[in-house]
Each structure stands twice: as structure tokens, then as C-alpha cells.
Design a protein around this motif. Structure first.
Motif, short mmCIF file in Angstrom:
data_model
loop_
_atom_site.label_atom_id
_atom_site.label_comp_id
_atom_site.label_asym_id
_atom_site.label_seq_id
_atom_site.Cartn_x
_atom_site.Cartn_y
_atom_site.Cartn_z
N ALA A 123 0.84 -1.20 0.00
CA ALA A 123 0.00 0.00 0.00
C ALA A 123 0.87 1.25 0.00
O ALA A 123 1.82 1.37 0.78
N GLY A 124 0.58 2.18 -0.92
CA GLY A 124 1.33 3.43 -0.98
C GLY A 124 2.64 3.32 -1.71
O GLY A 124 3.40 4.30 -1.75
N ARG A 125 2.95 2.17 -2.28
CA ARG A 125 4.19 2.02 -3.06
C ARG A 125 3.94 2.50 -4.49
O ARG A 125 2.81 2.51 -4.96
N TYR A 126 5.03 2.87 -5.18
CA TYR A 126 4.88 3.49 -6.49
C TYR A 126 4.41 2.50 -7.56
O TYR A 126 3.49 2.77 -8.30
N GLY A 127 5.09 1.37 -7.70
CA GLY A 127 4.67 0.37 -8.68
C GLY A 127 5.31 0.55 -10.04
O GLY A 127 6.43 1.04 -10.15
N MET A 128 4.58 0.20 -11.09
CA MET A 128 5.13 0.15 -12.44
C MET A 128 4.76 1.40 -13.23
O MET A 128 3.66 1.93 -13.08
N ASP A 129 5.70 1.89 -14.05
CA ASP A 129 5.42 2.98 -14.98
C ASP A 129 6.27 2.77 -16.23
O ASP A 129 6.92 1.74 -16.37
N ASP A 130 6.27 3.74 -17.13
CA ASP A 130 7.00 3.60 -18.40
C ASP A 130 8.50 3.48 -18.18
O ASP A 130 9.17 2.70 -18.85
N LYS A 169 9.96 13.05 -17.01
CA LYS A 169 11.19 13.43 -17.73
C LYS A 169 11.56 12.36 -18.75
O LYS A 169 11.92 12.65 -19.89
N TYR A 170 11.46 11.09 -18.32
CA TYR A 170 11.77 9.98 -19.22
C TYR A 170 10.84 9.99 -20.44
O TYR A 170 11.30 9.87 -21.58
N VAL A 171 9.54 10.15 -20.20
CA VAL A 171 8.56 10.14 -21.29
C VAL A 171 8.83 11.30 -22.25
O VAL A 171 8.74 11.14 -23.47
N ARG A 172 9.20 12.47 -21.70
CA ARG A 172 9.49 13.64 -22.54
C ARG A 172 10.72 13.36 -23.43
O ARG A 172 10.69 13.65 -24.63
N ILE A 173 11.78 12.80 -22.84
CA ILE A 173 12.99 12.49 -23.62
C ILE A 173 12.69 11.43 -24.67
O ILE A 173 13.09 11.56 -25.83
N ARG A 174 11.93 10.39 -24.27
CA ARG A 174 11.59 9.32 -25.21
C ARG A 174 10.78 9.86 -26.38
O ARG A 174 11.04 9.52 -27.54
N SER A 175 9.78 10.71 -26.09
CA SER A 175 8.94 11.23 -27.18
C SER A 175 9.76 12.16 -28.08
O SER A 175 9.54 12.18 -29.29
N ILE A 209 7.80 12.51 -11.32
CA ILE A 209 8.58 13.52 -12.03
C ILE A 209 9.66 12.85 -12.87
O ILE A 209 9.86 13.22 -14.04
N GLU A 210 10.33 11.82 -12.32
CA GLU A 210 11.34 11.08 -13.09
C GLU A 210 10.70 10.45 -14.33
O GLU A 210 11.26 10.51 -15.43
N ASN A 211 9.51 9.86 -14.14
CA ASN A 211 8.83 9.23 -15.26
C ASN A 211 8.43 10.25 -16.33
O ASN A 211 8.57 9.98 -17.52
N ASN A 229 7.87 7.61 -2.23
CA ASN A 229 7.91 9.00 -2.70
C ASN A 229 7.35 9.05 -4.13
O ASN A 229 8.08 9.11 -5.12
N ILE A 230 6.02 9.04 -4.21
CA ILE A 230 5.34 8.91 -5.50
C ILE A 230 5.55 10.15 -6.36
O ILE A 230 5.72 10.04 -7.58
N VAL A 231 5.61 11.33 -5.74
CA VAL A 231 5.78 12.57 -6.51
C VAL A 231 7.12 12.56 -7.23
O VAL A 231 7.19 12.85 -8.44
N ALA A 232 8.20 12.21 -6.52
CA ALA A 232 9.53 12.20 -7.14
C ALA A 232 9.60 11.18 -8.26
O ALA A 232 10.17 11.45 -9.32
N ARG A 233 9.00 9.99 -8.05
CA ARG A 233 9.03 8.95 -9.09
C ARG A 233 8.21 9.40 -10.31
O ARG A 233 8.58 9.13 -11.45
#
Ligand SMILES: [Zn+2]
Length: 130
Positions: free
Chosen positions: A10-17, A70-76, A66-68, A60-64
Motif C-alpha cells: 500500500a502506498g508504493r509506487y509500482g510500475m510505470d513507463d 522526464k523519461y517520457v518527454r525524452i523518449r517522445s 517527475i522522473e517518469n 515517494n510517489i511525486v519524485a518517481r
């Protein structure tokens, strides 16, 4: 037992791009390590695996997020640059550029000299040779 697991997750970030990309990179390094036994590949694998686990179980869901982002922006930006390049190769009457701010692909007519391009979605202006 099941309740303890739910409480732990509960409250963990999990999976993203970004985590999907890290997972693919881990598998690539692991497969490469089977064919080319190399200590550096194994170290890279463990480093990326640790990063993947850290990001997945981070609270720390907010920090993760933001990282995601940035990654999506660079990838696109990278994928749109390639798409624009190949569209420019195919299309002889138009040139395709990528907006430096929002990565939108913009089509402009060829052979008009230096022009100022205004992005239709974010209104950023930049100069290019058409
Ligand atoms: Zn734009």
C-alpha cells in the motif's frame, strides 16, 4: 499473510513507463551477459535491477512521477525526431521538424529559405531552413 503483503504494498509506487524501460534494459544486459560473459554487463544488470526495485517500492510517489515524466518527454523527443526525419525523407514537398519545447511534429513546405516556425500546440517560435 495476505493482509501483511497488502499493507506492505500500500502506498508504493509500482510500475510505470520508466520501470518498463529499465526492465527491458535489465533483460538485455542479462541476455548479453550469457553470450558475452563480462563483469561490466553483470554489474550494469545489478545496478539497473536495484534501481528498478527501488523505484517500484518507493513511497515517494511525486519524485518517481517527475522522473517518469522526464523519461517520457525524452523518449517522445527521440521518437518524434526519428519520425520527422523519415517523413522528411519520404515527402519531397514538405519538411518535418520537431518542436524543441513540446516535441510536436510540424510540417513546413520545402524551398522557402530561412523561416520562423510557430508550433501550433505550444506557440513556441524557432528558425529553420525549409
Ligand atoms: Zn510545441
Amino acid at each position: 499473510m495476505k493482509e501483511k503483503l497488502y499493507r506492505f504494498l500500500a502506498g508504493r509506487y509500482g510500475m510505470d513507463d520508466l520501470n518498463k524501460f529499465l526492465l527491458a534494459l535489465e533483460i538485455l544486459f542479462l541476455l548479453l551477459n550469457f553470450f558475452i560473459p563480462n563483469g561490466i554487463l553483470l554489474i550494469l544488470f545489478y545496478f539497473i535491477f536495484a534501481l528498478y526495485v527501488f523505484r517500484s517500492f518507493s513511497r515517494n510517489i511525486v519524485a518517481r512521477s517527475i522522473e517518469n515524466q522526464k523519461y517520457v518527454r525524452i523518449r517522445s523527443k527521440i521518437t518524434h525526431t526519428f519520425k520527422a526525419f523519415f517523413k522528411s525523407l519520404k515527402d519531397r514537398s514538405y519538411h518535418y521538424y520537431v518542436c524543441p519545447k513540446c516535441s510536436q511534429i510540424i510540417r513546413v513546405p520545402r524551398n522557402k529559405g530561412m523561416i520562423t516556425i510557430t508550433c501550433p500546440s505550444c506557440r513556441t517560435q524557432f528558425d529553420k531552413k525549409s
